[in-house]
Design an enzyme around this catalytic site. Structure first.
Site: not given
Ligand code: C2E
Ligand code: SIN
Ligand code: FE
Ligand code: FE
Ligand code: SIN
Length: 644
Positions: A506, A531, A584
């Protein structure tokens, strides 16, 4: 009567009790060239009604009528329109009355026995009304502009050609904290706003402004209380009709919060870069230790890293020479020859103190300690001194000395890295003397690496989540889950490292995306999905991290094959990544994100349960739910327990 020669439409409102008189007036005006449309009223109510109903060019008003009079009519007309021409047309009345009407706001007074004067008077009043209306409009516009400037969100400062301040707006006063009275009339150089401009920049600005081009740029200013602020400043010149500059206008936006955010971001990036470099440095030493049998070469590599990455100006490794019972430098940098060759007897000076104390010794100011060697170091211009014991099997066999002409930084990571290098030096010494210890040597090395890794993941947390420790705890939980699933102990260390580094990629995702408060667009997603790929590219070159790569590279793969970056399916996904993915997502869901609030534990667990066989390996989900039951692993603040 040339003015009235056109056949312009003239809309006449006649305030008159006698119909015939009104007809007469209309005919007269018609004969003067106007196309006359007229209407007669003779009471306050009908006058007000007529004004409301239609637009009029002129009001012709009799002086006295039964139940109504010109004074009252004038009041009603003026209340409706201050510029509408109002002429009193009346039978003979005294001069005094006429003057009084004019004073009350009538535009002219024409006697019924001298009506030939009327068309010219009307023509004149029409013209003047137009001028009055235009002026009134201009004034209203100026007032509006003034309000926009005075109450607007930009800082505005105006100066005269001698650059004395003639105006500052409210926002300027707010941001700078300097009251307007203190700056008006004073030369702009004397006051706070631009006080911190370097002379060169000030000259550049002045040249641009005086040549008429104007100037634009970001500058730092100082508030009255001395605190700095950043403004986006635009200065332009205003000219009068003769082409002379008569004012300079400065308009500025307060961009301090933006600049501060960028600054924070830049510092973090630099910190991460330093960490990466230091990690690579440790790896280099690692290679030297395992690849070389010459202790001197290895220690030289360590001193190189010290000077390159920590900026120390001199360093030496002193080893115990049992024959002479003294410590002697075997490698050195930046020190005079006699200082290098001279031995230090056991127990003597600073080196002696380190050996006896078995602890790092930091002397911020060398001139404050006695000793002949110390005095000579001071004479060489050194100020800060630090010595670290090199302990092998409980015995201090050597000392790492570092010196600098200025103070060492007050940065925990700097000190951690220094300790890591000292640790490596000890390993190298041990290794250089006893080859069988290679196994243990590696262990020590890995400890140094892990300290660096943890520093690294802390820095990442700071950028992504603004709370330290999250990644650490996720790593603990992942390790616990892996153990619960019977993963071999030899794998655990790699899983822990992989978890610590899972989102290292990231760093390649810009802040606007990472911290975006709402959902991502297609383009933004495309970048975000990179990422895991970035992580792979960066870490694959670091040998000891290669076995830990599965988690950073595959933690967004999904059991059903819909994940990224490779779209792996089922057991094609490395087990460690399948395990980590559940932890995660659980942690992500129960934490606040810029794009949504934290979910409750129950809601998150429900989600994990639902995704078994879709997003997650069902076997991992089962083990995870069991683990969460027996050990409620309070995966921590912030908002972890908050309602969805
Ligand atoms: P992260 O925030 O650390 O989220 C890691 C993973 O947790 C996400 O992978 C997803 O599988 C799950 N997750 C997190 N929040 C939610 C949620 O509200 N609902 C559901 N169903 N699952 C959730 P993913 O989707 O591949 O996203 C990877 C990264 O992309 C996220 O890491 C975050 O940094 C970014 N991201 C994802 N969605 C958004 C978004 O709507 N807005 C922004 N600004 N960033 C996002
Ligand atoms: C994430 O990175 O997607 C969430 C888990 C953490 O805080 O390391
Ligand atoms: Fe990730
Ligand atoms: Fe993550
Ligand atoms: C300043 O106001 O000090 C810079 C611009 C100028 O001198 O005209």
């Amino acid at each position: 009567m040339s003015e009235a020669q056109s056949s312009q439409l003239l809309r006449v409102l006649c305030v008159e009790d006698v119909e015939d008189d009104a007809v007469l007036l209309a005919r007269l005006l018609q004969r003067s060239g106007w196309t006359v449309r007229w209407h007669r009223v003779d009471s306050a109510a009908s006058l007000a009604e007529a004004l409301r109903a239609e637009a009029w060019d002129v009001v012709l008003c009799d002086y006295r009528m039964p139940g109504f009079n010109a004074h009252e009519a004038l009041r009603i007309v003026r209340a409706h329109d201050p510029d509408l021409p109002f002429l009193v047309v009346s039978g003979t009345v005294g001069e005094e009355l006429a003057v009084e009407m004019m004073r009350a706001g009538a535009n002219d007074y024409v006697m019924k026995d001298n009506l030939t004067r009327l068309p010219a008077a009307i023509a004149r009043e029409l013209r003047e009304a137009e001028v009055r209306r235009a002026r009134r409009q201009a004034e209203a516009q100026a007032r509006l502009l003034w309000q926009a400037v005075e109450q607007g969100s930009s800082l505005v400062l105006v100066m005269d050609p001698e650059r004395r301040v003639t105006y500052v707006n409210r926002r300027w006063t707010e941001v700078t904290g300097i009251p307007a009275e203190e700056v008006l009339g004073r030369p702009v150089e004397e006051i706070g706003l631009l006080i911190s401009l370097p002379d060169e920049l000030r000259r550049e600005i002045r040249k641009a402004v005086e040549s008429g081009k104007g100037w634009r740029g970001e500058v730092q200013v100082r508030r009255k209380d001395g605190s700095p602020a950043w403004v986006m400043l635009a200065i332009s010149a205003l000219w009068d009709e003769t082409g002379q500059t008569f004012r300079f206008v400065c308009v500025a936006e307060d961009v301090t919060p933006l600049v501060e955010a960028e600054e924070r971001e830049r510092r973090l990036r630099e910190r991460l870069e330093r960490q990466v470099h230091r990690l690579q440095a440790l790896r280099l030493v690692d290679t030297a230790i395992t690849g070389s049998f010459d202790l001197r070469i290895t220690l030289n590599v360590i001193l190189d890293q010290l000077t390159i990455h920590l900026g120390v100006e001199a360093a030496a490794v002193l080893l115990l020479d049992p024959g002479t019972a003294s410590f002697r430098a075997v490698v050195a940098r930046g020190l005079r020859r006699d200082l290098v060759t001279q031995g230090v007897r056991i127990g003597e000076g600073l080196v002696g103190r380190v050996v006896l104390g078995r602890e790092r010794l930091h002397v911020p100011n060398l001139s404050e300690v006695p000793g002949s060697r110390e005095a000579r170091l001071v004479a060489e211009g050194f100020r800060a001194y630090c010595a670290l014991p090199l302990t092998i099997k409980g015995q201090v066999l050597g000392v790492l000395e570092t010196l600098s002409r200025k103070d060492f930084p007050d940065d925990p990571e700097w000190w951690e890295f220094l300790e890591a290098l000292a640790g490596q030096a000890a390993v190298a010494i041990d290794n250089g003397t006893l080859l069988e210890n290679l196994q243990r040597a590696n262990l020590e090395l890995q400890r140094a690496y892990d300290a660096t890794l943890e520093g690294w993941s802390r820095a990442m947390d700071l950028r992504d989540r603004e709370t330290e420790g999250h990644t650490q705890r996720v790593a603990e939980l992942t390790v616990a889950l892996a153990r619960a699933m019977g993963v071999a102990e030899s794998e655990i260390v790699h899983i822990r490292r992989g978890a610590l580094l899972h989102d290292i990629g990231k760093i390649g995702v810009p802040d606007e995306i990472l911290r975006k408060p709402g959902p991502l667009t297609e383009e933004e997603w495309a970048i975000m999905r990179l990422h895991p790929v970035y992580a792979y590219r960066w870490l694959a070159g670091i040998e000891f991290l290669r076995p830990a790569l599965d988690i950073p590279y595959a933690h967004h793969e999904r059991w059903d094959g819909t994940g990224y970056p490779r779209g792996l399916r089922g057991e094609e996904i490395p087990l460690s990544a399948r395990i980590f993915a559940v932890v995660d997502v659980y942690d992500a869901l129960t934490s606040e994100r810029p794009y949504r609030p934290a979910w409750s534990r129950e809601k998150a667990l429900q989600y994990i349960r639902e995704q078994a066989g879709k997003q997650f390996d069902p076997a991992v989900v089962e083990a995870f739910l069991r683990l969460m039951e027996e050990e409620p692993f309070t995966l921590p603040e912030p908002g972890a327990a908050g309602p969805p």
